[in-house]
Design an enzyme around this catalytic site. Structure first.
Site, PDB file in Angstrom:
ATOM      1  N   TRP A 102      55.517  35.981  38.826  1.00  0.00           N
ATOM      2  CA  TRP A 102      55.374  37.433  38.910  1.00  0.00           C
ATOM      3  C   TRP A 102      56.570  38.099  39.577  1.00  0.00           C
ATOM      4  O   TRP A 102      56.907  39.236  39.261  1.00  0.00           O
ATOM      5  CB  TRP A 102      54.050  37.819  39.583  1.00  0.00           C
ATOM      6  CG  TRP A 102      52.897  37.443  38.718  1.00  0.00           C
ATOM      7  CD1 TRP A 102      51.940  36.500  38.979  1.00  0.00           C
ATOM      8  CD2 TRP A 102      52.595  37.961  37.407  1.00  0.00           C
ATOM      9  NE1 TRP A 102      51.066  36.412  37.912  1.00  0.00           N
ATOM     10  CE2 TRP A 102      51.442  37.289  36.942  1.00  0.00           C
ATOM     11  CE3 TRP A 102      53.177  38.911  36.586  1.00  0.00           C
ATOM     12  CZ2 TRP A 102      50.869  37.549  35.688  1.00  0.00           C
ATOM     13  CZ3 TRP A 102      52.616  39.173  35.341  1.00  0.00           C
ATOM     14  CH2 TRP A 102      51.475  38.496  34.910  1.00  0.00           C
ATOM     15  N   ASP A 172      54.142  43.242  45.806  1.00  0.00           N
ATOM     16  CA  ASP A 172      53.100  43.077  44.795  1.00  0.00           C
ATOM     17  C   ASP A 172      51.946  42.290  45.431  1.00  0.00           C
ATOM     18  O   ASP A 172      52.080  41.103  45.698  1.00  0.00           O
ATOM     19  CB  ASP A 172      53.697  42.323  43.600  1.00  0.00           C
ATOM     20  CG  ASP A 172      52.689  42.084  42.481  1.00  0.00           C
ATOM     21  OD1 ASP A 172      51.494  42.399  42.665  1.00  0.00           O
ATOM     22  OD2 ASP A 172      53.112  41.582  41.414  1.00  0.00           O
ATOM     23  N   LYS A 196      42.059  41.299  40.058  1.00  0.00           N
ATOM     24  CA  LYS A 196      41.914  40.057  40.802  1.00  0.00           C
ATOM     25  C   LYS A 196      40.911  40.246  41.933  1.00  0.00           C
ATOM     26  O   LYS A 196      39.928  39.540  42.022  1.00  0.00           O
ATOM     27  CB  LYS A 196      43.260  39.586  41.365  1.00  0.00           C
ATOM     28  CG  LYS A 196      44.179  38.857  40.385  1.00  0.00           C
ATOM     29  CD  LYS A 196      44.681  39.691  39.262  1.00  0.00           C
ATOM     30  CE  LYS A 196      45.512  38.955  38.254  1.00  0.00           C
ATOM     31  NZ  LYS A 196      46.873  39.447  38.098  1.00  0.00           N
TER      32      LYS A 196
HETATM   33  C1  LIG Z   1      48.082  39.626  37.416  1.00  0.00           C
HETATM   34  C2  LIG Z   1      49.332  39.923  38.147  1.00  0.00           C
HETATM   35  C3  LIG Z   1      50.288  40.810  37.650  1.00  0.00           C
HETATM   36  C4  LIG Z   1      50.163  41.471  36.302  1.00  0.00           C
HETATM   37  O1  LIG Z   1      49.136  42.374  36.281  1.00  0.00           O
HETATM   38  P1  LIG Z   1      48.841  43.303  35.009  1.00  0.00           P
HETATM   39  O2  LIG Z   1      47.790  44.196  35.522  1.00  0.00           O
HETATM   40  O3  LIG Z   1      48.408  42.386  33.912  1.00  0.00           O
HETATM   41  O4  LIG Z   1      50.106  44.010  34.659  1.00  0.00           O
HETATM   42  C5  LIG Z   1      51.390  41.079  38.429  1.00  0.00           C
HETATM   43  N1  LIG Z   1      51.565  40.509  39.631  1.00  0.00           N
HETATM   44  C6  LIG Z   1      50.670  39.634  40.130  1.00  0.00           C
HETATM   45  C7  LIG Z   1      50.904  39.023  41.472  1.00  0.00           C
HETATM   46  C8  LIG Z   1      49.529  39.321  39.409  1.00  0.00           C
HETATM   47  O5  LIG Z   1      48.623  38.457  39.919  1.00  0.00           O
END
Ligand SMILES: *Cc1c(COP(=O)(O)O)cnc(C)c1O
Length: 361
Positions: A102, A172, A196
């Site tokens: 990511w 993030d 999540k």
């Molecule tokens: C799932 C995830 C993403 C991507 O998320 P989307 O909502 O599908 O764009 C980005 N960063 C992390 C750490 C993730 O777990």
């Protein structure tokens, strides 16, 4: 009907009380005469849902008043593109610390808008650790430093907030928000897709230090402008009302359960259970991440004999344990154990792993 223990990485399992409440309010929300997803986002009923979700999130995460909270569509990946647009001049350097898939995605999404600079990366090591802070090399005049707090696929998590001086730290937190107490004041921007740890997919939360919103950034449409989104109370266009409502229920459930301090303890116990099952298996199972930075949310592991992957997954499913297949990028298995995963689910998985090993080891 029986619900399995669902280890999906995202969209992920939701708390059963949240699903039951949504079910009970499906045909009519309170006395609105319709469900919450059938009425205007500008009416008093939905505004009540939206503001109480923000109030609950602010309470859950102890978000200081000098931080704004935005609720937007587009997922975490969209925020990865909006961050350079909002906080950096065209072509200005921005630092990225890449500790997994990511982090690499964030780097790629920012590429068209800024001079991305990799301040540190563990790619050469297969993303099994986090480069020591002392080895990070920042660009001169960087707009911000971006990190991925928890790498959902590689199972690598920052266990302390890195000090990056006066440059805003952008993080993030998609897969670890609300998993433990966090000093929001150490960050410039925190963003997370909801699917999540906060609710169903379709909405993102972005927490921004207000003074950063005064930065010029780059030419961008209103809809991509965090400042405009804040002015418009995250309702420049029709917001994802269902997701916002479900996020509010999920956050309220976390508060009712005891808040982030309680979840920090549960998450420590849950992840310890799984890592012990792996580490005490004599190599039958293995996790390759440096133990100091192992994720408490996503536990990737491999079986010694790949030929056992299929039987592992099918026997797990028969035992009521689903979605354990690892991400296609690294293969193997992965157990995602966010706040909504009960300790009994993780215990059932650890027991199953020991039993499977006895039968196939
Ligand atoms: C799932 C995830 C993403 C991507 O998320 P989307 O909502 O599908 O764009 C980005 N960063 C992390 C750490 C993730 O777990």
């Amino acid at each position: 009907m029986s619900r399995a223990y669902n280890f999906s990485a995202g969209p992920a399992t939701l708390p059963e009380p949240v699903l039951r409440q949504a079910q009970s309010e499906m045909l009519e929300w309170r006395d609105a005469g319709a469900s919450i997803v059938e009425i205007s986002h500008r009416g008093p009923e939905f505004l009540e849902v939206a503001t109480s979700a923000e109030r609950a999130l602010r309470a859950l995460l102890s978000i200081p008043d000098d931080y704004a909270v935005l609720f937007t569509q587009g997922g975490a990946t969209t925020q990865q593109a909006l961050i350079p647009l909002n906080f950096a001049q065209p072509g200005q350097p921005a630092d990225y610390v890449v500790t997994g898939h990511w982090g690499k995605t964030a780097l790629k999404q920012a590429g068209p808008y800024v001079a991305t600079h990799v301040a540190a990366s563990s790619e050469a090591d297969g993303y099994r650790n986090i480069p020591a802070r002392s080895t990070w090399q920042f660009a001169a005049d960087a707009a911000y430093v971006h990190i991925t707090a928890n790498e959902t696929i590689h199972g690598v998590e920052f266990r302390e907030i890195p000090d990056v001086g006066d440059v805003p730290l952008v993080a993030d937190f998609s897969s670890s928000i609300a998993s433990e107490p966090l000093d929001i004041g150490k960050f410039g921007v925190i963003y997370a897709g909801a699917q999540k740890n906060l609710g169903p997919v379709g909405i993102s939360v972005t927490i921004v230090r207000r003074d950063l919103l005064e930065r010029a950034g780059q030419p961008r449409a209103d809809i991509f402008d965090y400042r405009s989104q804040l002015k418009g109370e995250s309702m420049l266009n029709t917001p994802p009302t269902w997701n916002w409502y479900m996020l509010g229920l999920t956050v309220q459930w976390m508060l009712d359960e005891g808040g982030v301090a309680e979840f920090a303890q549960r998450n420590a116990r849950k992840s310890a259970l799984l890592y012990s099952a792996i580490d005490e298996s004599g190599g039958f199972y293995r996790n390759e991440v440096d133990p100091a930075v192992r994720s408490r949310m996503n536990v990737p592991f491999f079986l010694k004999d790949e030929a056992l992957d299929k039987p592992f997954l099918s026997e797990a499913k028969d035992a009521g344990l689903i979605a354990l297949k690892g991400h296609r990028v690294i293969g193997g298995m992965r157990a995602s154990i966010y706040n909504a995963m009960p300790e009994a689910g993780v215990q059932a998985l650890a027991d199953f792993m020991r039993d499977f090993m006895r039968r196939h080891g």
